[in-house]
Design an enzyme around this catalytic site. Structure first.
Site, PDB file in Angstrom:
ATOM      1  N   LYS A 151      -1.220   0.829 -25.320  1.00 27.46           N
ATOM      2  CA  LYS A 151      -1.600   0.788 -26.743  1.00 27.46           C
ATOM      3  C   LYS A 151      -0.314   0.790 -27.569  1.00 27.46           C
ATOM      4  O   LYS A 151       0.470  -0.132 -27.444  1.00 27.46           O
ATOM      5  CB  LYS A 151      -2.536   1.962 -27.050  1.00 27.46           C
ATOM      6  CG  LYS A 151      -3.851   1.867 -26.247  1.00 27.46           C
ATOM      7  CD  LYS A 151      -4.835   2.945 -26.639  1.00 27.46           C
ATOM      8  CE  LYS A 151      -6.185   2.760 -25.980  1.00 27.46           C
ATOM      9  NZ  LYS A 151      -6.322   3.364 -24.659  1.00 27.46           N
ATOM     10  N   ARG A 170      -1.296  -2.362 -18.909  1.00 27.93           N
ATOM     11  CA  ARG A 170      -2.399  -1.413 -18.759  1.00 27.93           C
ATOM     12  C   ARG A 170      -2.112  -0.387 -17.676  1.00 27.93           C
ATOM     13  O   ARG A 170      -1.605  -0.739 -16.615  1.00 27.93           O
ATOM     14  CB  ARG A 170      -3.652  -2.181 -18.323  1.00 27.93           C
ATOM     15  CG  ARG A 170      -4.613  -2.415 -19.373  1.00 27.93           C
ATOM     16  CD  ARG A 170      -5.485  -3.604 -19.158  1.00 27.93           C
ATOM     17  NE  ARG A 170      -5.493  -4.223 -20.445  1.00 27.93           N
ATOM     18  CZ  ARG A 170      -6.102  -3.689 -21.498  1.00 27.93           C
ATOM     19  NH1 ARG A 170      -6.800  -2.579 -21.391  1.00 27.93           N
ATOM     20  NH2 ARG A 170      -6.033  -4.274 -22.664  1.00 27.93           N
ATOM     21  N   ASP A 218      -5.140  14.052 -25.206  1.00 33.86           N
ATOM     22  CA  ASP A 218      -5.180  12.642 -24.818  1.00 33.86           C
ATOM     23  C   ASP A 218      -4.466  11.878 -25.931  1.00 33.86           C
ATOM     24  O   ASP A 218      -5.021  11.639 -27.000  1.00 33.86           O
ATOM     25  CB  ASP A 218      -6.636  12.195 -24.676  1.00 33.86           C
ATOM     26  CG  ASP A 218      -6.747  10.718 -24.294  1.00 33.86           C
ATOM     27  OD1 ASP A 218      -5.730  10.007 -24.374  1.00 33.86           O
ATOM     28  OD2 ASP A 218      -7.857  10.288 -23.926  1.00 33.86           O
ATOM     29  N   TYR A 238       0.859  -1.196   0.000  1.00 42.04           N
ATOM     30  CA  TYR A 238       0.000   0.000   0.000  1.00 42.04           C
ATOM     31  C   TYR A 238       0.889   1.237   0.000  1.00 42.04           C
ATOM     32  O   TYR A 238       1.826   1.327   0.784  1.00 42.04           O
ATOM     33  CB  TYR A 238      -0.904   0.027   1.243  1.00 42.04           C
ATOM     34  CG  TYR A 238      -2.353  -0.149   0.864  1.00 42.04           C
ATOM     35  CD1 TYR A 238      -2.949   0.709  -0.057  1.00 42.04           C
ATOM     36  CD2 TYR A 238      -3.121  -1.175   1.413  1.00 42.04           C
ATOM     37  CE1 TYR A 238      -4.274   0.536  -0.424  1.00 42.04           C
ATOM     38  CE2 TYR A 238      -4.443  -1.341   1.037  1.00 42.04           C
ATOM     39  CZ  TYR A 238      -5.013  -0.484   0.125  1.00 42.04           C
ATOM     40  OH  TYR A 238      -6.313  -0.653  -0.251  1.00 42.04           O
ATOM     41  N   THR A 249      -2.714   6.477 -22.003  1.00 41.95           N
ATOM     42  CA  THR A 249      -2.646   5.123 -21.472  1.00 41.95           C
ATOM     43  C   THR A 249      -1.274   4.583 -21.853  1.00 41.95           C
ATOM     44  O   THR A 249      -0.537   5.188 -22.636  1.00 41.95           O
ATOM     45  CB  THR A 249      -3.757   4.219 -22.049  1.00 41.95           C
ATOM     46  OG1 THR A 249      -3.753   4.345 -23.464  1.00 41.95           O
ATOM     47  CG2 THR A 249      -5.113   4.596 -21.503  1.00 41.95           C
ATOM     48  N   GLU A 258      -0.487   4.773  -0.540  1.00 41.75           N
ATOM     49  CA  GLU A 258      -1.284   5.994  -0.761  1.00 41.75           C
ATOM     50  C   GLU A 258      -0.423   7.225  -0.522  1.00 41.75           C
ATOM     51  O   GLU A 258       0.332   7.288   0.438  1.00 41.75           O
ATOM     52  CB  GLU A 258      -2.497   5.995   0.181  1.00 41.75           C
ATOM     53  CG  GLU A 258      -3.592   5.087  -0.324  1.00 41.75           C
ATOM     54  CD  GLU A 258      -4.738   4.924   0.658  1.00 41.75           C
ATOM     55  OE1 GLU A 258      -4.572   5.257   1.833  1.00 41.75           O
ATOM     56  OE2 GLU A 258      -5.796   4.456   0.226  1.00 41.75           O
TER      57      GLU A 258
HETATM   58  N1  DSN Z   1     -11.022   1.201 -25.503  1.00 39.31           N
HETATM   59  C1  DSN Z   1      -9.994   2.068 -26.015  1.00 39.31           C
HETATM   60  C2  DSN Z   1      -9.934   2.008 -27.496  1.00 39.31           C
HETATM   61  O1  DSN Z   1     -10.123   0.944 -27.993  1.00 39.31           O
HETATM   62  O2  DSN Z   1      -9.683   2.994 -28.150  1.00 39.31           O
HETATM   63  C3  DSN Z   1     -10.121   3.425 -25.510  1.00 39.31           C
HETATM   64  O3  DSN Z   1     -10.487   3.401 -24.187  1.00 39.31           O
END
Ligand code: DSN
Length: 427
Positions: free
Chosen positions: A239, A245, A210, A46, A236, A48
């Site tokens: 990707k 993730r 974003d 933990y 994120t 925090e």
């Molecule tokens: N689910 C993602 C995408 O496929 O673009 C975005 O959150």
């Protein structure tokens, strides 16, 4: 692993992942090292708070980990050198260095934290419509981001299916949102970040980019960086960046103290304990992305997407925005024009014409491609007339298969296969 039921499922998923062609634009394969860090003992802790200011004891090692992850993130995007300072808009006095928060559990959380930190409740947030390629967390009505804040929505040009910056500027000037969001989930073309900066300045808004879909391409210098122009950048990590993730929020360090407000919004505003094992996995991926091989990967991702788009166009498919500058290709399988009129004829028999002109519903295309071993997702397209659950198109992406070593010739074959499957659909 002693739990044989779970082991069986892990093995089955591994087999599935190995046996398909994965064209989900937002998926990738993170490295074994990243997965090892993700499954490490950091998960037991933990923590925090933030490095040096935690609410639990025993965080000496975790503090080192989080600081290292931050350092790697700042370095990867060239933010340690100050190269993203000078170019920042002349109109905006906030020339600055950058801070990064590596604790957001996911991209939607990261975006929510930015709004919570920087936009008064009930103020306006301007984001692109879902059907034009925006994300749910860009202030769409069905998301908390469009319920707590007032959404102002912009669309792409209905004819060209690309951004019309003059129109976006007019809308921003008349609506005066607190935050303008640029960066999208289903927009294949290059974005003019500088123009968005100008629009934000004209409207007196903050510019949040974003870059979730583009982070790996930007890190690999294959796509223009938004850092010279944005106030805040969210992303994120799983990707094109090819990590596990998770998400990160970059913000300028200057007199506005945006970064302090964002840190407070992440914790204690929205989250409790950070997932330190996730942060460890992300840190590994951030280092991997500094490798020269990653630059070649990012370039190859785009080359492959361009081949996929042009090969589908050659065969008569309507590729949204007339092509791609990134890792994704959107195909409007429903409004596909006269070149595939035989498909439309089949749809007429099926009674689908009542909904518009018509070819193949995105849902059908996704299912049929899956039966043929190609995984993608149904997707809305600009000017969508059907529903998000059964939209007019599919979204294809090249990041995952490029990680597996595929090149232009392979994507030519993939396009041929997609064409064959879709044209052979018996509706
Ligand atoms: N689910 C993602 C995408 O496929 O673009 C975005 O959150």
């Amino acid at each position: 692993m002693k739990d044989l039921q779970i082991k069986k499922l892990i093995d089955a998923e591994k087999k599935r992942q190995k046996s398909v062609i994965n064209l989900i634009a937002s998926e990738n394969y993170c490295s074994a090292d990243s997965l090892e860090a993700l499954g490490s003992v950091f998960d037991n802790k933990y923590a925090e708070g933030y490095p040096g200011a935690r609410y639990y004891g025993g965080n000496q090692v975790v503090d080192q980990l989080e600081l290292l992850a931050q350092e790697r993130a700042i370095k990867l995007f060239g933010l340690d050198k100050g190269e993203h300072v000078e170019k920042f808009s002349d109109k905006n006095p906030h020339k600055s260095k950058w801070h990064v928060n590596v604790q957001p559990w996911s991209g939607a959380n990261a975006n929510l934290a930015v709004y919570l930190g920087l936009a008064p409740i009930g103020s306006k947030i301007m984001g692109m419509a879902l059907t034009s390629g925006g994300h749910l967390s860009h202030a769409q009505k069905v998301s908390i981001t469009g319920k707590v804040w007032e959404p102002v929505t912009y669309i792409v040009d209905p004819e060209t299916e690309v951004l019309d910056y003059d129109y976006v500027e007019e809308l921003a000037k008349s609506e005066k949102p607190a935050i303008i969001v640029a960066g999208f989930t289903a927009y294949p073309r290059e974005v003019d970040w500088k123009r968005f900066r100008k629009i934000a300045d004209e409207a007196g808004a903050l510019l949040m980019v974003d870059m979730s879909h583009l982070a790996g391409l930007i890190a690999g210098k294959a796509y223009p960086s938004p850092f010279p122009y944005a106030d805040v950048v969210t992303t994120t990590t799983h990707k094109t960046l090819r990590g596990p993730r998770g998400a990160m929020i970059f913000s300028r360090i200057d007199s506005r103290e945006l970064y302090k407000k964002i840190d407070k919004a992440v914790f204690p505003g929205l989250q409790g304990g950070p997932h330190e094992s996730q942060i460890a996995g992300i840190a590994v991926a951030l280092k991997e992305a500094t490798d020269a091989k990653f630059k070649s990967y990012a370039k190859q991702v785009i080359k492959n997407a361009k081949v996929l788009a042009s090969e589908l166009q050659k065969r008569g498919w309507h590729v949204v925005a007339d092509g791609t500058d990134s890792h994704m290709v959107l195909v409007d399988t429903w409004m596909n024009g006269e070149k595939v009129s035989e498909i439309a004829a089949r749809s007429i028999k099926h009674g689908e014409m009542a909904l518009g002109a018509g070819g193949i519903p995105g849902k059908v295309a996704e299912l049929e491609l899956e039966k043929a071993g190609i995984i993608c997702n149904k997707n809305t397209v600009p000017g969508e007339k059907r529903s998000p659950f059964d939209p007019s198109g599919i979204r294809l992406g090249t990041p995952a298969e490029t990680t597996r070593g595929k090149k232009e010739a392979d994507f030519k074959k993939i396009a041929e296969k997609i064409d064959k499957v879709l044209k052979g659909i018996k509706i």
